[in-house]
Every structure is written in structure tokens, then in C-alpha cells.
Write a protein that holds these residues in place. Structure first.
Motif, PDB file in Angstrom:
ATOM      1  N   ARG A 168       0.835  -1.200   0.000  1.00 11.65           N
ATOM      2  CA  ARG A 168       0.000   0.000   0.000  1.00 11.65           C
ATOM      3  C   ARG A 168       0.864   1.243   0.000  1.00 11.65           C
ATOM      4  N   GLN A 169       0.263   2.316  -0.510  1.00 11.11           N
ATOM      5  CA  GLN A 169       0.975   3.582  -0.601  1.00 11.11           C
ATOM      6  C   GLN A 169       0.024   4.722  -0.288  1.00 11.11           C
ATOM      7  N   ALA A 170       0.327   5.439   0.785  1.00  7.46           N
ATOM      8  CA  ALA A 170      -0.435   6.623   1.149  1.00  7.46           C
ATOM      9  C   ALA A 170       0.183   7.843   0.452  1.00  7.46           C
ATOM     10  N   PRO A 171      -0.573   8.927   0.293  1.00  9.84           N
ATOM     11  CA  PRO A 171      -0.034  10.120  -0.373  1.00  9.84           C
ATOM     12  C   PRO A 171       1.241  10.618   0.297  1.00  9.84           C
ATOM     13  N   ASN A 204       3.438 -13.544   5.414  1.00  8.63           N
ATOM     14  CA  ASN A 204       4.270 -12.536   6.046  1.00  8.63           C
ATOM     15  C   ASN A 204       3.432 -11.268   6.136  1.00  8.63           C
ATOM     16  N   TYR A 205       3.363 -10.688   7.315  1.00 10.11           N
ATOM     17  CA  TYR A 205       2.536  -9.497   7.534  1.00 10.11           C
ATOM     18  C   TYR A 205       3.377  -8.343   8.062  1.00 10.11           C
ATOM     19  N   ALA A 206       3.017  -7.140   7.658  1.00  9.53           N
ATOM     20  CA  ALA A 206       3.556  -5.962   8.313  1.00  9.53           C
ATOM     21  C   ALA A 206       3.016  -5.915   9.736  1.00  9.53           C
ATOM     22  N   ASP A 207       3.773  -5.309  10.624  1.00  9.56           N
ATOM     23  CA  ASP A 207       3.322  -5.225  12.024  1.00  9.56           C
ATOM     24  C   ASP A 207       1.954  -4.561  12.127  1.00  9.56           C
ATOM     25  N   SER A 208       1.716  -3.568  11.292  1.00  8.55           N
ATOM     26  CA  SER A 208       0.447  -2.838  11.342  1.00  8.55           C
ATOM     27  C   SER A 208      -0.728  -3.694  10.900  1.00  8.55           C
ATOM     28  N   ALA A 209      -0.458  -4.781  10.194  1.00 10.70           N
ATOM     29  CA  ALA A 209      -1.514  -5.639   9.676  1.00 10.70           C
ATOM     30  C   ALA A 209      -1.796  -6.854  10.569  1.00 10.70           C
ATOM     31  N   LYS A 210      -0.861  -7.199  11.401  1.00 12.76           N
ATOM     32  CA  LYS A 210      -1.002  -8.413  12.228  1.00 12.76           C
ATOM     33  C   LYS A 210      -2.213  -8.305  13.152  1.00 12.76           C
ATOM     34  N   GLU A 237      -5.578   5.506   9.404  1.00 14.15           N
ATOM     35  CA  GLU A 237      -4.197   5.374   8.916  1.00 14.15           C
ATOM     36  C   GLU A 237      -4.021   4.239   7.914  1.00 14.15           C
ATOM     37  N   ASP A 238      -5.063   3.443   7.710  1.00 16.15           N
ATOM     38  CA  ASP A 238      -5.020   2.408   6.664  1.00 16.15           C
ATOM     39  C   ASP A 238      -5.387   2.984   5.300  1.00 16.15           C
ATOM     40  N   THR A 239      -5.806   4.230   5.268  1.00 18.41           N
ATOM     41  CA  THR A 239      -6.157   4.866   4.005  1.00 18.41           C
ATOM     42  C   THR A 239      -4.950   4.918   3.083  1.00 18.41           C
ATOM     43  N   ILE A 241       5.483 -12.284  -7.873  1.00 19.01           N
ATOM     44  CA  ILE A 241       6.861 -12.515  -8.319  1.00 19.01           C
ATOM     45  C   ILE A 241       6.956 -13.951  -8.800  1.00 19.01           C
ATOM     46  N   TYR A 242       7.694 -14.140  -9.881  1.00 19.60           N
ATOM     47  CA  TYR A 242       7.928 -15.497 -10.362  1.00 19.60           C
ATOM     48  C   TYR A 242       9.054 -16.145  -9.565  1.00 19.60           C
ATOM     49  N   PHE A 243       9.036 -17.470  -9.520  1.00 15.62           N
ATOM     50  CA  PHE A 243      10.137 -18.220  -8.915  1.00 15.62           C
ATOM     51  C   PHE A 243      11.446 -17.854  -9.598  1.00 15.62           C
ATOM     52  N   GLY A 244      12.460 -17.644  -8.788  1.00 13.80           N
ATOM     53  CA  GLY A 244      13.786 -17.370  -9.318  1.00 13.80           C
ATOM     54  C   GLY A 244      13.988 -15.963  -9.840  1.00 13.80           C
ATOM     55  N   ARG A 245      12.989 -15.134  -9.702  1.00 13.25           N
ATOM     56  CA  ARG A 245      13.082 -13.754 -10.174  1.00 13.25           C
ATOM     57  C   ARG A 245      12.882 -12.795  -9.003  1.00 13.25           C
ATOM     58  N   SER A 246      13.356 -11.575  -9.174  1.00 14.24           N
ATOM     59  CA  SER A 246      13.155 -10.563  -8.140  1.00 14.24           C
ATOM     60  C   SER A 246      12.241  -9.435  -8.612  1.00 14.24           C
ATOM     61  N   TYR A 247      11.916  -9.393  -9.894  1.00 11.14           N
ATOM     62  CA  TYR A 247      11.080  -8.321 -10.431  1.00 11.14           C
ATOM     63  C   TYR A 247       9.656  -8.476  -9.913  1.00 11.14           C
ATOM     64  N   ILE A 248       9.103  -7.362  -9.421  1.00 14.25           N
ATOM     65  CA  ILE A 248       7.737  -7.359  -8.891  1.00 14.25           C
ATOM     66  C   ILE A 248       6.775  -6.863  -9.969  1.00 14.25           C
ATOM     67  N   HIS A 249       5.752  -7.639 -10.213  1.00 19.04           N
ATOM     68  CA  HIS A 249       4.682  -7.249 -11.122  1.00 19.04           C
ATOM     69  C   HIS A 249       3.562  -6.631 -10.292  1.00 19.04           C
ATOM     70  N   TRP A 250       3.085  -5.467 -10.716  1.00 16.10           N
ATOM     71  CA  TRP A 250       2.102  -4.714  -9.942  1.00 16.10           C
ATOM     72  C   TRP A 250       0.759  -4.635 -10.653  1.00 16.10           C
ATOM     73  N   GLY A 251      -0.297  -4.576  -9.837  1.00 14.43           N
ATOM     74  CA  GLY A 251      -1.597  -4.236 -10.351  1.00 14.43           C
ATOM     75  C   GLY A 251      -1.754  -2.732 -10.445  1.00 14.43           C
ATOM     76  N   GLN A 252      -2.934  -2.300 -10.870  1.00 11.56           N
ATOM     77  CA  GLN A 252      -3.161  -0.867 -11.073  1.00 11.56           C
ATOM     78  C   GLN A 252      -3.466  -0.134  -9.779  1.00 11.56           C
ATOM     79  N   GLY A 253      -3.780  -0.865  -8.743  1.00 10.78           N
ATOM     80  CA  GLY A 253      -4.059  -0.267  -7.445  1.00 10.78           C
ATOM     81  C   GLY A 253      -5.545  -0.034  -7.230  1.00 10.78           C
ATOM     82  N   THR A 254      -5.954  -0.152  -5.987  1.00 14.06           N
ATOM     83  CA  THR A 254      -7.339   0.117  -5.615  1.00 14.06           C
ATOM     84  C   THR A 254      -7.339   0.952  -4.337  1.00 14.06           C
ATOM     85  N   GLN A 255      -8.173   1.982  -4.322  1.00 14.28           N
ATOM     86  CA  GLN A 255      -8.178   2.941  -3.211  1.00 14.28           C
ATOM     87  C   GLN A 255      -9.015   2.417  -2.053  1.00 14.28           C
ATOM     88  N   ILE A 256      -8.452   2.512  -0.862  1.00 11.19           N
ATOM     89  CA  ILE A 256      -9.211   2.296   0.369  1.00 11.19           C
ATOM     90  C   ILE A 256      -9.145   3.578   1.178  1.00 11.19           C
TER      91      ILE A 256
END
Length: 116
Positions: free
Chosen positions: A37-40, A57-63, A87-89, A97-112
Motif C-alpha cells: 500500500r501507498q499513502a499520499p 508474512n505481515y507488516a506489524d500494522s496488519a497483524k 491510517e489504513d487509508t 513474483i515469479y520463482f527465481g526472479r526478483s522483479y515485482i509485477h504490480w496491479g493498477q491499485g485500488t483505493q481504500i
């Protein structure tokens, strides 16, 4: 490859939402899937990830509030968000991520947006 997200929206403090993300196309050997997630004005941070075997694996804020799950058969990942706080906004991005790769594929994002 197509990555489709759904489930964002506006909710009051304490409410719940469920995000879903499905990857179609070249889905062979997808490893980790998850949500960031990305806040402004902020950097994009990990919320939760899950491997094909179900290791999470969770961020502390999500646990204790968010739960990630995955259906390998159709390459779908869900994020159940409970007890939401202002603050979750943020824009929530699905990723994989594919096996053996480090490149992250992203979606377009959805606003909460969580109102107080």
C-alpha cells in the motif's frame, strides 16, 4: 499477463473490506503474491504476502487485523481487512513474483479510504 484487482472503497473506522486479485495469462511458476500500500507522500510498503505453500508474512500494522489467503488453482489472492483505521487509508496494490526472479509485477491499485 493480466492482473485484476477489486474490492476497494470507502469505509468507516472499525469497518471491514475484502480485496481480491486474480492473475491470468502466463501464470506458470508464480511464487509470492501479496499486497502493498501507498499513502499520499509516502513510500509503497508491504502489507502482506503469501507463498504457494501458504506461508504468510505481515507488516506489524496488519497483524491481528488483516488476513491474506490464496487460491493457487486460479492464481487469486485475497486480503481481508478488519478493524480498519484512518491510517489504513491508501492505494492498495496487488503484486506477484515469479520463482527465481526478483522483479515485482504490480496491479493498477485500488483505493481504500477509512473515515473517522
Amino acid at each position: 499477463v493480466q492482473l485484476v484487482e477489486s474490492g476497494g472503497g470507502l469505509v468507516q473506522t472499525g469497518g471491514s473490506l475484502r480485496l481480491s486479485c486474480t492473475v491470468s495469462g502466463n501464470t506458470y511458476s508464480i511464487n509470492r503474491m501479496g499486497w502493498y500500500r501507498q499513502a499520499p507522500g509516502e513510500q509503497r510498503d508491504m502489507v502482506a504476502t503469501i507463498t504457494p505453500s501458504g506461508r504468510t508474512n505481515y507488516a506489524d500494522s496488519a497483524k491481528g487485523r488483516f488476513t491474506i489467503s490464496r487460491t493457487n488453482a486460479n492464481n487469486t489472492v485475497h486480503l481481508q481487512l478488519n478493524s480498519l483505521r484512518p491510517e489504513d487509508t491508501a492505494v492498495y496494490y496487488c503484486m506477484y513474483i515469479y520463482f527465481g526472479r526478483s522483479y515485482i509485477h504490480w496491479g493498477q491499485g485500488t483505493q481504500i479510504t477509512v473515515s473517522s
